[in-house]
Design a protein around this motif. Structure first.
Motif, PDB file in Angstrom:
ATOM      1  N   PRO A  17     -84.796 -55.218  42.785  1.00 33.09           N
ATOM      2  CA  PRO A  17     -84.347 -56.024  41.434  1.00 33.09           C
ATOM      3  C   PRO A  17     -85.757 -56.073  40.578  1.00 33.09           C
ATOM      4  CG  PRO A  17     -83.611 -56.977  43.625  1.00 33.09           C
ATOM      5  CD  PRO A  17     -84.418 -55.728  43.949  1.00 33.09           C
ATOM      6  N   ASP A  65     -83.066 -59.092  37.766  1.00 31.91           N
ATOM      7  CA  ASP A  65     -82.067 -58.212  37.497  1.00 31.91           C
ATOM      8  C   ASP A  65     -81.908 -57.353  38.556  1.00 31.91           C
ATOM      9  OD1 ASP A  65     -81.836 -59.135  34.785  1.00 31.91           O
ATOM     10  OD2 ASP A  65     -83.572 -57.974  34.076  1.00 31.91           O
ATOM     11  N   PHE A 112     -79.329 -53.981  39.966  1.00 32.60           N
ATOM     12  CA  PHE A 112     -78.545 -52.840  39.337  1.00 32.60           C
ATOM     13  C   PHE A 112     -77.314 -52.421  40.218  1.00 32.60           C
ATOM     14  CE2 PHE A 112     -83.273 -53.263  38.739  1.00 32.60           C
ATOM     15  CZ  PHE A 112     -83.346 -52.707  37.360  1.00 32.60           C
ATOM     16  N   ARG A 166     -75.483 -61.802  33.494  1.00 35.02           N
ATOM     17  CA  ARG A 166     -76.639 -61.244  32.505  1.00 35.02           C
ATOM     18  C   ARG A 166     -75.985 -61.540  31.114  1.00 35.02           C
ATOM     19  NH1 ARG A 166     -78.429 -57.167  31.684  1.00 35.02           N
ATOM     20  NH2 ARG A 166     -80.580 -57.526  31.197  1.00 35.02           N
ATOM     21  N   LYS A 184     -77.992 -52.517  34.724  1.00 39.40           N
ATOM     22  CA  LYS A 184     -78.232 -53.768  35.075  1.00 39.40           C
ATOM     23  C   LYS A 184     -76.948 -54.627  35.213  1.00 39.40           C
ATOM     24  CE  LYS A 184     -83.083 -54.087  33.445  1.00 39.40           C
ATOM     25  NZ  LYS A 184     -83.714 -54.763  32.471  1.00 39.40           N
ATOM     26  N   GLN A 187     -77.692 -61.222  37.695  1.00 47.81           N
ATOM     27  CA  GLN A 187     -79.350 -61.657  37.933  1.00 47.81           C
ATOM     28  C   GLN A 187     -78.955 -62.563  39.218  1.00 47.81           C
ATOM     29  OE1 GLN A 187     -81.057 -64.049  34.919  1.00 47.81           O
ATOM     30  NE2 GLN A 187     -79.176 -64.411  34.183  1.00 47.81           N
TER      31      GLN A 187
END
Length: 144
Positions: free
Chosen positions: A14, A26, A28, A67, A109, A112
């Motif tokens: 992250p 963030d 992935f 996000r 991304k 979060q």
């Protein structure tokens, strides 16, 4: 402090774009996935984590949230609690709220993680509760 174990080739730790200012980390996608219209899918991240308070070392839980860039495309996180003691792979449940399929690529991304203190304790069953001003008033009782 966020400790991260990479579980798969291609997994990314992250990131925080603005440490001390951004609320969340963030995270992935590990693999490319197709999000069909009006459907949900679990997206692998290839990571396991351990969150601790940077000063006290107390265990922290993590809330997984949208996000803004994904939400603006109609993609929502529809699961979102990572308990402090969980050490398995973080997988993100995403739901496509649109009428069109959406492709996510490996490395995108996707959500979060927001650290939060763990405040749960034991549960006590009691005969009565302390009085309060609100009492049993709910659902619109404070006005519109």
């Amino acid at each position: 402090m966020l400790r991260v174990k990479l579980l798969a080739e291609g997994a990314r730790a992250p990131e925080v774009a603005h440490p001390g200012e951004d609320l969340g980390y963030d995270i992935f996608a590990l693999e490319s996935v197709e999000l069909w219209a009006r459907a949900s899918v679990r997206v692998k991240t290839g990571i396991a984590v351990e969150a601790r308070h940077p000063e006290t070392g107390a265990a922290l839980g993590l809330l997984v949230r949208d996000r803004s860039s994904m939400a603006s495309r109609g993609i929502a996180v529809t699961g979102g609690v990572i308990d402090a003691g969980y050490r398995g792979e973080i997988q993100i449940l995403l739901t496509n709220l649109t009428d069109e399929a959406v492709r996510l690529n490996a490395g995108d991304k996707i959500a979060q993680m927001i650290p939060v203190p763990v405040l749960t304790g034991t549960v006590s069953v009691v005969e009565s509760l302390a009085d309060s001003t609100r009492a049993e008033k709910g659902f619109g009782s404070s006005g519109k």
